[in-house]
Enzyme design. Structure first.
Site, short mmCIF file in Angstrom:
data_model
loop_
_atom_site.label_atom_id
_atom_site.label_comp_id
_atom_site.label_asym_id
_atom_site.label_seq_id
_atom_site.Cartn_x
_atom_site.Cartn_y
_atom_site.Cartn_z
N ALA A 46 0.83 -1.20 0.00
CA ALA A 46 0.00 0.00 0.00
C ALA A 46 0.86 1.26 0.00
O ALA A 46 1.84 1.34 0.73
CB ALA A 46 -0.90 0.01 1.23
N ASN A 69 -2.00 -9.86 10.98
CA ASN A 69 -1.02 -8.79 10.86
C ASN A 69 -1.66 -7.46 11.17
O ASN A 69 -2.84 -7.24 10.90
CB ASN A 69 -0.37 -8.79 9.48
CG ASN A 69 -1.14 -7.94 8.48
OD1 ASN A 69 -1.04 -6.71 8.48
ND2 ASN A 69 -1.92 -8.60 7.63
N CYS A 130 -9.45 0.51 5.06
CA CYS A 130 -8.87 1.44 6.02
C CYS A 130 -9.94 2.23 6.75
O CYS A 130 -10.99 2.55 6.20
CB CYS A 130 -7.98 2.44 5.29
SG CYS A 130 -6.64 1.64 4.44
N LYS A 165 -10.53 -3.25 -3.84
CA LYS A 165 -10.25 -4.43 -3.01
C LYS A 165 -11.27 -4.51 -1.89
O LYS A 165 -11.29 -3.68 -0.99
CB LYS A 165 -8.85 -4.32 -2.43
CG LYS A 165 -8.44 -5.55 -1.63
CD LYS A 165 -6.95 -5.59 -1.41
CE LYS A 165 -6.52 -6.88 -0.75
NZ LYS A 165 -5.06 -6.95 -0.63
N THR A 193 -8.19 -8.99 4.43
CA THR A 193 -8.18 -9.84 5.63
C THR A 193 -9.45 -9.70 6.47
O THR A 193 -10.12 -8.68 6.46
CB THR A 193 -6.98 -9.48 6.51
OG1 THR A 193 -7.01 -8.08 6.78
CG2 THR A 193 -5.67 -9.82 5.83
N GLY A 243 -6.68 -15.05 -0.88
CA GLY A 243 -7.04 -15.49 0.46
C GLY A 243 -6.60 -16.94 0.64
O GLY A 243 -7.28 -17.86 0.21
N GLY A 265 -0.71 -14.29 -1.07
CA GLY A 265 -0.20 -13.40 -0.02
C GLY A 265 0.69 -14.11 0.97
O GLY A 265 1.86 -14.39 0.72
C1 LIG Z 1 1.69 -8.91 6.33
C2 LIG Z 1 0.56 -8.52 5.43
C3 LIG Z 1 0.47 -7.21 4.95
C4 LIG Z 1 -0.58 -6.82 4.13
N1 LIG Z 1 -0.61 -5.54 3.65
C5 LIG Z 1 -1.60 -5.17 2.78
C6 LIG Z 1 -1.62 -3.87 2.20
O1 LIG Z 1 -0.72 -3.06 2.41
N2 LIG Z 1 -2.65 -3.56 1.37
C7 LIG Z 1 -3.66 -4.45 1.09
O2 LIG Z 1 -4.56 -4.12 0.34
N3 LIG Z 1 -3.65 -5.69 1.61
C8 LIG Z 1 -2.64 -6.07 2.44
N4 LIG Z 1 -2.64 -7.36 2.96
C9 LIG Z 1 -3.71 -8.29 2.57
C10 LIG Z 1 -3.27 -9.21 1.43
O3 LIG Z 1 -2.96 -8.49 0.28
C11 LIG Z 1 -4.36 -10.24 1.10
O4 LIG Z 1 -5.51 -9.58 0.67
C12 LIG Z 1 -4.73 -11.11 2.28
O5 LIG Z 1 -3.60 -11.38 3.08
C13 LIG Z 1 -5.36 -12.45 1.88
O6 LIG Z 1 -4.48 -13.22 1.10
P1 LIG Z 1 -3.53 -14.38 1.74
O7 LIG Z 1 -4.41 -15.19 2.63
O8 LIG Z 1 -2.99 -15.10 0.58
O9 LIG Z 1 -2.47 -13.66 2.53
C14 LIG Z 1 -1.59 -7.75 3.79
C15 LIG Z 1 -1.49 -9.06 4.26
C16 LIG Z 1 -0.44 -9.46 5.07
C17 LIG Z 1 -0.40 -10.88 5.57
#
Ligand SMILES: Cc1cc2nc3c(=O)[nH]c(=O)nc-3n(C[C@H](O)[C@H](O)[C@H](O)COP(=O)(O)O)c2cc1C
Ligand SMILES: Cc1cc2nc3c(=O)[nH]c(=O)nc-3n(C[C@H](O)[C@H](O)[C@H](O)COP(=O)(O)OP(=O)(O)OC[C@H]3O[C@@H](n4cnc5c(N)ncnc54)[C@H](O)[C@@H]3O)c2cc1C
Ligand SMILES: Cc1cc2nc3c(=O)[nH]c(=O)nc-3n(C[C@H](O)[C@H](O)[C@H](O)COP(=O)(O)OP(=O)(O)OC[C@H]3O[C@@H](n4cnc5c(N)ncnc54)[C@H](O)[C@@H]3O)c2cc1C
Ligand SMILES: Cc1cc2nc3c(=O)[nH]c(=O)nc-3n(C[C@H](O)[C@H](O)[C@H](O)COP(=O)(O)O)c2cc1C
Ligand code: FES
Ligand code: FES
Lengths: 313, 260, 313, 260
Positions: A46, A69, A130, A165, A193, A243, A265
């Protein structure tokens, strides 16, 4: 023919696999492991108007088949990203999806306008999970009107297509998706998340310094699949799904649900080679499933097996 | 270069209460340089637990392509790790981070190494390398209790070694700082690894001296991509400067980062 | 003194551990394993006005650290439960919490009125995650006014205290909790399952015949903990917590979050002895934590460490 | 009585492609009665996978306190199960359900046992018990292909045995029904276990005969508490009658339940 090639608004993807925002920084670290040009795209961390330090630590906690997180959007700010991160990424043949965040509509608009003209930024991803400072801290992404208004304002200034998103922390994900589609979104990315929390067993204190955080990883996959299944039947814009993806089979499941591309992610942390591994495995999987092109799988769950019944538990 | 490798378990033994010593073999060892670097270990092939565990490199044997870690089996991940037996394979990512600079001290000078609990292991490889280059090492090792202490003899072979235990069951009763109070110890460079309260006490006491501290933080990626393990930098009026423990550290010069 | 004894509206619990509704039938099966009188209470399977066969099979699917179910409230109906199930349970010295479900307000009211007079039913648990037929199938538990109205109607007729079981599939769980508290709920139970889905990799077909289902098990614990943490700070009625409990430590975590008692659901399937095992382990755990009575732990996470900050990911 | 027990792995071997034979020892064996009952196995102590796996009892050796299961290693759980070696412990819940009634046939009469794929295993214990009481058994076993077939010899020792493989690599080419078409087989009672399409074909063909079918369904609890494994009962105008496969079955008289 490239069986994995996907065309989406603004994005010509050599394959539908990309790292998810926040789980890949701005690419530098993973470039130690493999050539980033193999990726379909990269969703960068971001970007906010000003540099942000983020939350105090601990910022992560483990959960069963998942993690929490509360990084707090740490990033070098718009100028830093434009000056250092994006130019560095230009050495790779890979489209960048810039994740845009803020606390007020004006922040989003300014970041969107300026970042969207960077040469390798081919699409924006609006992070509406946010807290909205002007609305008392309720997330932009939990009220359809607020999310729609934000989408509209960003669309007005962006030079590239805008993907919104979606946050899963809502009762009616379809309503939310339709609201942002109507406001002009070119695509959706989902899901962000789930809100979660863990407490230390010895003290009772929340493990995250920020107390609550975002739950990601395989634990949330069934929720994401359900939401994409529902939304993809009701909108006409493409969905990038995410996800808990941890395998090539998971990618297939997301396509069946209705995704046109996917992002990985959390599992990058456990397996830094997960994206190239999946990209390599996909053609064999398509053979197994007897399909020529991966896009044939999109929405199969409802195209072939009808729509959904209600549930009560 | 960082590698991911399925490494062979050469040996695993319990060396103290809850404390295990695990020796692994593989090509990743060729990349290991500084003492104080760490590896990120996947403790099982499934999803429970999900994340890797950061563990310091305690000893390197380049000629055998082997290295050793010493860890406390406590939570889910380390408990699973401790169940590995000779011949198993363990998924290791590493070597990671920047370790203790051994070239910041000369041959003939004296290094003071202070370790607390599971902060002791990385000091062992450090002591080996310092002694090899002709630097004298003095060791102060703090443990909770005698039955959780380890490597006293190994350190003694390399230099004078003091032990402190919180319950007084071995060596000085109390903390490593009690050892410092009770003995007049002269040194040129201090190297330390251990719990934050210990590091803080050392920072106060040795403010202005040449010293290097190894820090800990909960990690996600372990390579600098996720911003999980960030620390504020001292003397930063903006409040926005930071370092990442995993990729900028875990070792930093004393006073450089804000200990929390 | 019994260090585990808990007094809640209608419920005098010899310990705060009970099986969750739908995961323990009406007790018969688990009585093969242990004396049900050791339990704090039993939450029996949902009772509806008429007998229900439920959904077609498959009705369950496994997920990472969790499972999906779409049983469809199969149960022998009010009469059957009153005639056979509850009398059979009278042989045990254990209070019964009757889970009440329906498709219309009138169903709930009738079941509540009649089941609440059974001698061993000491409290009702209103399952508001069901689709409301008159409101086009949207769950009672996703609109605060609808949930409040239902609570009020049931309170009017019930002879025992009424606990409302909250659905986690909402953006604002605190608003929902406050609405039902205001409507007269004596307590809350939370959380019910998250909506989720899995697709077969070979065919793309949803694994559940009902397509979507409820996600339960350890995967959802962080979501439950977060919700109980938030709600317990804003209501004055007690909370029975549930979602993924698999160990004595998990029970402690729920108390820290703000629960006054807990229920174990899915993990009964994996470990049929989980409830008695936790009950046995709890006193030792209290010693370790140096507390005299388990109720001292309730809400420690916010009583000792302050309230929550916002989060954005 | 149903027990939960950590049972000792006496042996584990692969007997065909993806097919494993696992022998376990423990007191739970004392409770085993009918052939066709099953056990519910926790394939790992962690949470991934979360649920137990239902597996039929293939053979019982009461004198040794041992029993054997035969299973296909396919998904996450069975793959983990197949990694167990002699000396390991496996968490077993059982014996569960109601099996094949051996007293529904007399000594001197003939039983026809038809199994398909991983439906074959429970028929082995059934064949043993039937032969012991003097009942003659004829076996028709269907497999996908030769390399996935197993126990042909063991069944042959107990009675005439026909094999069908879908690809014709062993025995009759096609399905078990092809064997029935091509051979004139006389029997008094039919017992069968296998995939639903096979059971349906048998139901059509042997409608009105004395027969028992063992069914499969995805399970939660395995003991009758969760209503996951319910089937409609045939000839039920109300549509609300049901049986649970785990606790009322898995074996039912032919025609009793609606096969789906
Ligand atoms: C450590 C961490 C930081 C993240 N930072 C962002 C972010 O800056 N912007 C955003 O839109 N999503 C952020 N996410 C969400 C991920 O992009 C993703 O939507 C979410 O983790 C689900 O995917 P996953 O289960 O494969 O991690 C973050 C996730 C994690 C684990
Ligand atoms: C750079 C570095 C080097 C380390 N070197 C060693 C070593 O040589 N020997 C040793 O025994 N320990 C070492 N640790 C601590 C070790 O990483 C933790 O004890 C371990 O991760 C705990 O895992 P678990 O499965 O036992 O606990 P769990 O409670 O299951 O862990 C849950 C989560 O919290 C994290 N976590 C828990 N405690 C810590 C901690 N103290 N530091 C960082 N993360 C934590 C885990 O990594 C995991 O993500 C080191 C930590 C860091 C950051
Ligand atoms: C009464 C009964 C007896 C059985 N006996 C045997 C046997 O002797 N040998 C054998 O190889 N198999 C047998 N099966 C099938 C066996 O249970 C499944 O193959 C196994 O559960 C699949 O687990 P997995 O880890 O390989 O697959 P996964 O895909 O990881 O399983 C995911 C989930 O689906 C369930 N599931 C998947 N396939 C089936 C299936 N066919 N039937 C029921 N549940 C399923 C699993 O139990 C689990 O909950 C039996 C099934 C039942 C109901
Ligand atoms: C198979 C199954 C059936 C359930 N049936 C009901 C029900 O009838 N009524 C109800 O309120 N909740 C029902 N639930 C939800 C549980 O009571 C509980 O709220 C949820 O599963 C979370 O707890 P757990 O993770 O410990 O299972 C059911 C859950 C499962 C897994
Ligand atoms: S652990 Fe990810 S940045 Fe350090
Ligand atoms: S599996 Fe639970 S009732 Fe049969």
């Amino acid at each position: 023919m490239n069986r994995l090639q996907i065309e989406l608004p603004g994005l010509s993807l050599k394959n539908p696999i990309m790292p998810a925002s926040g789980c890949f920084g701005f690419g530098k670290e993973y470039s130690q492991f493999y050539d980033l040009s193999v990726l379909g795209a990269i969703m960068i961390k971001a970007t906010t108007l000003e540099p942000r330090y983020g939350n105090p630590t601990p910022r992560v906690a483990e959960t069963s088949a998942g993690m929490l997180n509360a990084i707090g959007l740490q990033n070098p700010g718009l100028e830093g990203v434009l000056a250092n991160e994006l130019p560095w990424l230009e050495q790779f043949d890979v489209p960048i999806i810039a994740n845009v965040a803020g606390s007020e509509t004006e922040d989003y608009v300014e970041v969107a306008e300026k970042i969207s003209v960077a040469p390798n930024v081919k699409a924006l991803e609006l992070n509406i999970s946010c807290p909205n400072v002007k609305k008392g801290g309720i997330a932009f992404g939990t009220i359809p009107e607020v999310a729609a208004e934000l989408t509209k304002r960003v669309k007005e200034v962006s030079s590239v297509p805008v993907y919104v998103k979606l946050s899963p922390n809502v009762a009616d994900i379809v309503g939310m998706a339709q609201a942002v589609e109507e406001a002009g979104a070119d695509g959706l990315t989902m899901i962000n998340t789930l809100l979660g929390m863990r407490l230390d067993i010895k003290t009772g204190k929340p493990i995250l310094a920020n107390k609550s955080g975002g739950l990601s990883g395989p634990a949330i996959k069934p929720v994401a699949i359900r939401m994409i299944y529902e939304v993809s039947q009701k909108v006409n814009i493409p969905i990038i799904g995410m996800g808990g993806i941890e395998s090539t089979d998971d990618v297939i499941e997301y396509f069946y649900a209705g995704a046109s591309a996917v992002a990985v992610g959390t599992m990058n942390f456990t397996d830094p080679f997960i994206c190239p591994r999946i990209i390599k495995e996909l053609p064999g999987k398509l053979d197994e499933l007897k399909v020529t092109h991966i896009s044939e799988l999109t929405g199969r769950s409802w195209k072939m097996y009808g729509a959904k019944a209600n549930h009560c538990s | 270069m960082i590698h991911q490798e399925k490494m062979l378990v050469v040996s695993q033994k319990q060396i103290a209460k809850d404390i295990f010593e695990l020796t692994l073999q593989g090509n990743l060892v060729k990349e290991m340089e500084e003492p104080g670097q760490f590896v990120h270990i996947r403790t099982n092939p499934g999803l429970d637990p999900l994340l890797r565990r950061p563990i310091s490199i305690a000893s390197i044997e380049k000629d055998k392509n082997q290295f050793t870690v010493i860890y406390r089996s406590e939570g889910k991940g380390t408990r699973l790790l401790s169940q590995n037996i000779e011949g198993n394979e363990v998924d290791v990512l590493g070597p990671l981070g920047n370790g203790f600079p051994v070239d910041e001290i000369n041959s003939g000078e004296t290094a003071l190494l202070i370790g607390g609990g599971i902060g002791v292991p990385p000091l062992y490889e450090l002591a080996k390398q310092l002694n090899k280059q002709g630097t004298k090492t003095i060791h102060i090792l703090g443990f909770e209790t005698a039955e959780k202490s380890f490597y006293e003899n190994k350190f003694s072979e390399l230099g004078e070694t003091f032990i402190a235990t919180v319950d007084g069951s071995l060596g000085t009763s109390g903390f490593v700082t009690n050892v410092l109070d009770e003995n007049e110890i002269h040194f040129d460079v201090l190297y330390s690894c251990g719990p934050t309260p210990m590091l803080k006490a050392l920072e106060e006491r040795f403010h202005g001296r040449k010293a290097y501290l190894s820090l800990e933080q909960r990690m996600g990626c372990g390579i600098g991509a996720c911003f999980a393990c960030v620390c504020h930098v001292a003397d930063d009026s903006t409040g926005s400067k930071y370092v990442k423990i995993c990729s900028d550290g875990p070792v930093f010069p004393i006073g450089k980062v804000v200990l929390t």
